[in-house]
Scaffold this motif. Sequence first.
Motif, PDB file in Angstrom:
ATOM      1  N   GLU A  70       5.720   4.027  10.966  1.00  0.00           N
ATOM      2  CA  GLU A  70       4.726   5.143  10.872  1.00  0.00           C
ATOM      3  C   GLU A  70       4.943   5.610   9.146  1.00  0.00           C
ATOM      4  N   LEU A  71       6.610   5.018   8.875  1.00  0.00           N
ATOM      5  CA  LEU A  71       6.622   5.455   8.046  1.00  0.00           C
ATOM      6  C   LEU A  71       5.210   4.821   6.643  1.00  0.00           C
ATOM      7  N   VAL A  72       5.438   3.537   7.241  1.00  0.00           N
ATOM      8  CA  VAL A  72       4.349   2.530   6.411  1.00  0.00           C
ATOM      9  C   VAL A  72       2.844   2.871   6.233  1.00  0.00           C
ATOM     10  N   ASN A  73       2.590   3.781   7.309  1.00  0.00           N
ATOM     11  CA  ASN A  73       1.057   3.969   7.781  1.00  0.00           C
ATOM     12  C   ASN A  73       1.033   5.405   7.083  1.00  0.00           C
ATOM     13  N   GLU A  74       1.688   5.711   6.569  1.00  0.00           N
ATOM     14  CA  GLU A  74       2.312   7.659   5.871  1.00  0.00           C
ATOM     15  C   GLU A  74       2.430   6.775   4.587  1.00  0.00           C
ATOM     16  N   ARG A  75       2.665   6.485   3.744  1.00  0.00           N
ATOM     17  CA  ARG A  75       2.590   6.023   2.198  1.00  0.00           C
ATOM     18  C   ARG A  75       2.085   5.131   1.955  1.00  0.00           C
ATOM     19  N   LEU A  76       1.691   3.716   2.354  1.00  0.00           N
ATOM     20  CA  LEU A  76       0.374   2.730   2.173  1.00  0.00           C
ATOM     21  C   LEU A  76      -0.585   3.002   2.461  1.00  0.00           C
ATOM     22  N   TYR A  77      -0.785   3.769   3.666  1.00  0.00           N
ATOM     23  CA  TYR A  77      -2.030   3.679   4.132  1.00  0.00           C
ATOM     24  C   TYR A  77      -2.973   5.130   4.489  1.00  0.00           C
ATOM     25  N   HIS A  78      -1.746   6.150   3.889  1.00  0.00           N
ATOM     26  CA  HIS A  78      -2.551   7.976   3.938  1.00  0.00           C
ATOM     27  C   HIS A  78      -2.820   7.625   5.086  1.00  0.00           C
TER      28      HIS A  78
END
Length: 171
Positions: A70-78
Motif C-alpha cells: 500500500e505504501l509503494v502504491n501511494e508513494r511510487l505510483y501515486h
Amino acid sequence: MDPTAFDNLKTVLEGAVYDADLQGKIAVVDRRDLVDLARLFREYAISFRLNDAPDPLVVCTARLSLDFAELVNERLYHGRAGCRLALLFTLPVRRSSVCALIEGTLRTIWGEERIIRQTLRWAFPHERGPYENEAVVEFARLIYEDNATDLPEMVPYMISSLEQLQPFAGQ
C-alpha cells in the motif's frame, strides 16, 4: 514530502480518541507508533478504557496498519493507499461460555458483516483462569483518506462496546 494517507488517518484517529479522553469519557492507557523495517510495515495503536470503569477492566485498542504494498502504491505510483483498521477489546473472563455473549454484543454494535475473532490466553500453570480474552473486530476492507470522517464517528461505538462488555469482565 507530503504525509502519507496512514499519517493523516492516524492523526484523525488519535485526535478523536484524545477528544473523548479530554471530555472525561475514557482514559488513554497506552499508545504505540511502530515501524517494522524488516517487513516495511507501519502500525499505530491507541488503547483506552472507560474513565469510571470498575475492576476488572475492559480495554479497547484501535489499531491502524499499513503494509509495504500500500505504501509503494501511494508513494511510487501515486495511487490510493489503504490502511487496515482493527478494534481489539481485552477483558478477563473465567468461563469460555462468555465468549458467545461477547460476540453477540459486538455483532449488535458493529454489524454482522464484521469479522470477529476471540482468543483466550492464560498464564501457565495457573489453569483456573481468569483467561485474558482478546476480541478483535476487523473490517473486511481497506480504509482510505476519504473515510477519515468515519473515524471520529466510530469512537462513540468503541465507548459503547466498552460499556456493554464491562459486565462480562471477570465472569
